[in-house]
Design an enzyme around this catalytic site. Sequence first.
Site, short mmCIF file in Angstrom:
data_model
loop_
_atom_site.label_atom_id
_atom_site.label_comp_id
_atom_site.label_asym_id
_atom_site.label_seq_id
_atom_site.Cartn_x
_atom_site.Cartn_y
_atom_site.Cartn_z
N ASP A 51 0.77 -1.38 -0.05
CA ASP A 51 -0.12 -0.19 0.03
C ASP A 51 1.00 1.13 0.00
OD1 ASP A 51 -3.04 -0.71 0.99
OD2 ASP A 51 -1.58 -2.14 1.77
N THR A 122 -6.80 -5.17 0.44
CA THR A 122 -5.71 -5.31 1.46
C THR A 122 -5.74 -6.46 2.55
OG1 THR A 122 -5.08 -2.77 1.35
CG2 THR A 122 -3.98 -4.12 3.06
#
Length: 323
Positions: A51, A122
């Site tokens: 990320d 995620t």
Amino acid sequence: MASSPTVLMRLVASAYSIAQKAGTIVRRVIAEGDLGIIEKTCATDLQTKADRLVQVSICSSLARKFPKLTIIGEEDLPPEDVDQELIEDGQWEEILKQPCPSQYSAIKEEDLVVWVDPLDGTKEYTEGLLDNVTVLIGIAYEGKAIAGVINQPYYNYQNNENQKLREPRNDAKAGPDAVLGRTIWGILGLGAFGFQLKEVPAGKHIITTTRSHDNQLVRDCVTAMNPDDVLRVGGAGNKIIQLIEGKASAYVFASPGCKKWDTCAPEVILHAVGGKLTDIHGNALQYNKEVKHMNSAGVLATLRNYDYYASRVPQSVKNALVP
């Protein structure tokens, strides 16, 4: 002599190359084995090294080439010197060959807002559900999502599991010898590209909804659709891809968990092929730079038959979700 490409076409062509670079970073972090997981607000709200690196890569690459853009990314990262390895300055020439829709030909850089989700899905990424993962770059003008790029870093990874993985090229093919990953892109008024449009068989009602943010409202709304099947998967980008590839008929999320960077790029791809994405009340989502980031009234999206699903949203659900 051909006129030079417009700001929008240059931006989308750059975003395509930047998204491909992002996909490479996502795969590299997994391959290196250290995900660097941080809990943000709770156990289902995670951030990984991927990320962080991807957001820096996308935002820095865009800002260098288009310094007047407004760029809003999911991750709250401290300013730091950017590793040159993370910068992508290429652009995909095939996009530059396409005509810019006339309504967007005079857009200036400073008129555009870019919404970035460096790694959508995620939680699934940390659990090895890699086909749920996407990288999202959405482009908005006057509050409306008008262009978008979605990279699927692990498209075809099931085909590749027992083979040596190959990095993708622009002409990636499906099948047992397929390269890993793909990039989908679209512009309203031009179309959406990089996938094969397919519809769910007529009369089938297959709902795709959240895997990791379930609650009673979500369940009540899904049940009210009287579905033949319910798919519980991660990632808004992934769910919209299910709609355009005929795996699901409606994406139903009656909860405020989703944000503008989750929906901007996927909404464009869906709208470019005749689908529809709104909140649970039927309102269009707004993407101007001042807007609140949360999609507080949920998401309802379909490729076809939007009214069938919208008419089945319970009043109790609407009452609970305030735009």
